[in-house]
Design a protein around this motif. Structure first.
Motif, PDB file in Angstrom:
ATOM      1  N   ALA A 120       0.828  -1.211   0.000  1.00  0.00           N
ATOM      2  CA  ALA A 120       0.000   0.000   0.000  1.00  0.00           C
ATOM      3  C   ALA A 120       0.860   1.257   0.000  1.00  0.00           C
ATOM      4  CB  ALA A 120      -0.917  -0.002   1.212  1.00  0.00           C
ATOM      5  N   ALA A 121       0.229   2.357  -0.443  1.00  0.00           N
ATOM      6  CA  ALA A 121       0.906   3.660  -0.484  1.00  0.00           C
ATOM      7  C   ALA A 121       0.118   4.671   0.337  1.00  0.00           C
ATOM      8  CB  ALA A 121       1.044   4.127  -1.926  1.00  0.00           C
ATOM      9  N   VAL A 155      -0.001   2.819 -13.870  1.00  0.00           N
ATOM     10  CA  VAL A 155      -0.178   3.936 -12.948  1.00  0.00           C
ATOM     11  C   VAL A 155      -1.252   3.552 -11.942  1.00  0.00           C
ATOM     12  CG1 VAL A 155      -0.660   6.395 -12.698  1.00  0.00           C
ATOM     13  CG2 VAL A 155       0.486   5.567 -14.758  1.00  0.00           C
ATOM     14  N   LEU A 156      -0.887   3.622 -10.644  1.00  0.00           N
ATOM     15  CA  LEU A 156      -1.768   3.225  -9.547  1.00  0.00           C
ATOM     16  C   LEU A 156      -2.155   4.431  -8.708  1.00  0.00           C
ATOM     17  CD1 LEU A 156       0.244   0.136  -8.281  1.00  0.00           C
ATOM     18  CD2 LEU A 156      -1.896   0.082  -9.577  1.00  0.00           C
ATOM     19  N   ALA A 157      -3.434   4.495  -8.327  1.00  0.00           N
ATOM     20  CA  ALA A 157      -3.919   5.566  -7.464  1.00  0.00           C
ATOM     21  C   ALA A 157      -3.665   5.210  -6.007  1.00  0.00           C
ATOM     22  CB  ALA A 157      -5.416   5.770  -7.687  1.00  0.00           C
ATOM     23  N   GLN A 211      -0.105   8.246  -2.621  1.00  0.00           N
ATOM     24  CA  GLN A 211       1.016   8.412  -3.538  1.00  0.00           C
ATOM     25  C   GLN A 211       0.593   7.784  -4.864  1.00  0.00           C
ATOM     26  OE1 GLN A 211       4.460   9.295  -2.820  1.00  0.00           O
ATOM     27  NE2 GLN A 211       3.842  10.026  -0.821  1.00  0.00           N
ATOM     28  N   ILE A 212       0.530   8.568  -5.936  1.00  0.00           N
ATOM     29  CA  ILE A 212       0.296   7.986  -7.256  1.00  0.00           C
ATOM     30  C   ILE A 212       1.626   7.386  -7.694  1.00  0.00           C
ATOM     31  CG2 ILE A 212      -0.281   8.434  -9.663  1.00  0.00           C
ATOM     32  CD1 ILE A 212      -2.036  10.735  -8.709  1.00  0.00           C
ATOM     33  N   ARG A 213       1.603   6.114  -8.069  1.00  0.00           N
ATOM     34  CA  ARG A 213       2.856   5.458  -8.410  1.00  0.00           C
ATOM     35  C   ARG A 213       2.860   4.971  -9.851  1.00  0.00           C
ATOM     36  NH1 ARG A 213       3.803   1.430  -3.434  1.00  0.00           N
ATOM     37  NH2 ARG A 213       1.611   1.006  -3.774  1.00  0.00           N
ATOM     38  N   ALA A 214       3.983   5.192 -10.518  1.00  0.00           N
ATOM     39  CA  ALA A 214       4.237   4.622 -11.836  1.00  0.00           C
ATOM     40  C   ALA A 214       5.044   3.353 -11.583  1.00  0.00           C
ATOM     41  CB  ALA A 214       5.023   5.599 -12.692  1.00  0.00           C
ATOM     42  N   VAL A 215       4.580   2.234 -12.167  1.00  0.00           N
ATOM     43  CA  VAL A 215       5.131   0.917 -11.856  1.00  0.00           C
ATOM     44  C   VAL A 215       5.419   0.168 -13.151  1.00  0.00           C
ATOM     45  CG1 VAL A 215       4.616  -1.284 -10.703  1.00  0.00           C
ATOM     46  CG2 VAL A 215       3.805   0.861  -9.700  1.00  0.00           C
ATOM     47  N   ASP A 216       6.486  -0.610 -13.143  1.00  0.00           N
ATOM     48  CA  ASP A 216       6.775  -1.507 -14.260  1.00  0.00           C
ATOM     49  C   ASP A 216       5.854  -2.711 -14.120  1.00  0.00           C
ATOM     50  OD1 ASP A 216       7.740  -3.284 -16.128  1.00  0.00           O
ATOM     51  OD2 ASP A 216       9.789  -3.299 -15.352  1.00  0.00           O
ATOM     52  N   ALA A 230      -0.189  12.684  -4.003  1.00  0.00           N
ATOM     53  CA  ALA A 230      -1.528  13.097  -4.425  1.00  0.00           C
ATOM     54  C   ALA A 230      -2.399  13.478  -3.238  1.00  0.00           C
ATOM     55  CB  ALA A 230      -2.202  11.970  -5.198  1.00  0.00           C
ATOM     56  N   GLY A 231      -2.178  12.868  -2.079  1.00  0.00           N
ATOM     57  CA  GLY A 231      -2.974  13.159  -0.895  1.00  0.00           C
ATOM     58  C   GLY A 231      -4.194  12.266  -0.784  1.00  0.00           C
ATOM     59  N   ARG A 232      -4.830  12.327   0.373  1.00  0.00           N
ATOM     60  CA  ARG A 232      -5.971  11.452   0.666  1.00  0.00           C
ATOM     61  C   ARG A 232      -7.236  11.839  -0.094  1.00  0.00           C
ATOM     62  NH1 ARG A 232      -6.312  10.735   6.978  1.00  0.00           N
ATOM     63  NH2 ARG A 232      -7.541   8.939   6.375  1.00  0.00           N
ATOM     64  N   GLY A 233      -7.278  13.048  -0.636  1.00  0.00           N
ATOM     65  CA  GLY A 233      -8.475  13.515  -1.324  1.00  0.00           C
ATOM     66  C   GLY A 233      -8.515  13.212  -2.810  1.00  0.00           C
ATOM     67  N   LEU A 234      -7.626  12.364  -3.302  1.00  0.00           N
ATOM     68  CA  LEU A 234      -7.609  12.047  -4.736  1.00  0.00           C
ATOM     69  C   LEU A 234      -8.947  11.447  -5.162  1.00  0.00           C
ATOM     70  CD1 LEU A 234      -5.898  11.829  -7.367  1.00  0.00           C
ATOM     71  CD2 LEU A 234      -5.383   9.485  -6.652  1.00  0.00           C
ATOM     72  N   LEU A 235      -9.567  12.053  -6.177  1.00  0.00           N
ATOM     73  CA  LEU A 235     -10.832  11.543  -6.707  1.00  0.00           C
ATOM     74  C   LEU A 235     -10.639  10.757  -7.993  1.00  0.00           C
ATOM     75  CD1 LEU A 235     -13.220  14.597  -6.209  1.00  0.00           C
ATOM     76  CD2 LEU A 235     -13.050  12.531  -4.809  1.00  0.00           C
ATOM     77  N   ASP A 236      -9.771  11.272  -8.867  1.00  0.00           N
ATOM     78  CA  ASP A 236      -9.567  10.612 -10.158  1.00  0.00           C
ATOM     79  C   ASP A 236      -8.245  11.076 -10.751  1.00  0.00           C
ATOM     80  OD1 ASP A 236     -10.108   8.944 -12.260  1.00  0.00           O
ATOM     81  OD2 ASP A 236     -11.786  10.102 -13.045  1.00  0.00           O
ATOM     82  N   PHE A 237      -7.761  10.305 -11.723  1.00  0.00           N
ATOM     83  CA  PHE A 237      -6.567  10.712 -12.449  1.00  0.00           C
ATOM     84  C   PHE A 237      -6.676  10.199 -13.878  1.00  0.00           C
ATOM     85  CE2 PHE A 237      -5.284   6.487 -11.149  1.00  0.00           C
ATOM     86  CZ  PHE A 237      -4.568   6.005 -12.228  1.00  0.00           C
ATOM     87  N   ALA A 238      -5.886  10.798 -14.751  1.00  0.00           N
ATOM     88  CA  ALA A 238      -5.821  10.377 -16.153  1.00  0.00           C
ATOM     89  C   ALA A 238      -4.380  10.519 -16.620  1.00  0.00           C
ATOM     90  CB  ALA A 238      -6.742  11.227 -17.018  1.00  0.00           C
TER      91      ALA A 238
END
Length: 190
Positions: A113-114, A132-134, A137-142, A154-162
């Motif tokens: 977890a992040a 890319v995982l929400a 912490q938004i993480r870029a992963v192989d 990103a913080g705890r309030g992340l609603l969405d990402f693109a």
């Protein structure tokens, strides 16, 4: 379709290939003892579904003919989301943890977890070979091995990402703030 701990998946005909099959006809139906299912993902003719069974997270694969191929427990919690990748499927939870399950049902890798659980669960995505995982912490992963390539707060309030084709990441939080990062620049430094 889901109610309590029962989930029904069905395949309907959208492009009839035989004249005796009507548009919208149900081709197959399967009922699973699965609670809180995520939207299914179809990859190479296999339907993948994730949810909770007896308080543990599982990923299920359903064949083209509507038969359950396998079920694999994954060390994730709460709400789940899936994304397909060339070798199988990746399940993620609202804490940013993820698990990769191969097309034959083997657990390939697990990423912890992040942070705390997000109120919403933006589904993971794969762009230009980067997962890319929400999470807080938004993480870029192989996706081939689960190695973290980059982390962005990103913080705890992340609603969405693109993520677009140039690996630009856009994140929307619960205050209405839209932030943008260039993942390609971050990944080039790593």
């Amino acid at each position: 379709l889901s109610r309590a701990d029962r989930t029904v998946i069905f395949l309907a005909e959208v492009r009839p290939t035989r004249p005796e099959v009507a548009l919208g006809a149900v081709v197959w139906t399967i009922e699973l003892p699965l609670a809180r299912p995520c939207p299914p993902v179809v990859a190479r003719g296999v339907t993948y579904l994730a949810g909770q069974r007896e308080d543990r997270a599982v990923v299920v694969a359903i064949s083209r003919s509507g038969q359950q191929r396998w079920e694999r427990a994954v060390p994730l919690g709460g709400r789940l989301a899936l994304v397909a990748h060339p070798r199988g499927v990746i399940a993620a939870d609202a804490r940013g943890a993820a698990a990769c399950v191969s097309a034959d049902g083997q657990l390939e890798w697990v990423l912890g977890a992040a942070g705390d659980e997000l109120a919403d669960l933006p589904p993971p995505c794969v762009r230009r070979g980067v997962l890319v995982l929400a999470g807080e912490q938004i993480r870029a992963v192989d996706p081939r091995g689960g190695r973290v390539l980059a982390q962005l707060q990103a913080g705890r309030g992340l609603l969405d990402f693109a993520v677009d084709g140039r690996l630009n990441l856009y994140a929307l939080d619960d205050t209405g703030l839209l932030r943008a990062w260039k993942l390609s620049t971050t990944l080039a430094v790593v």
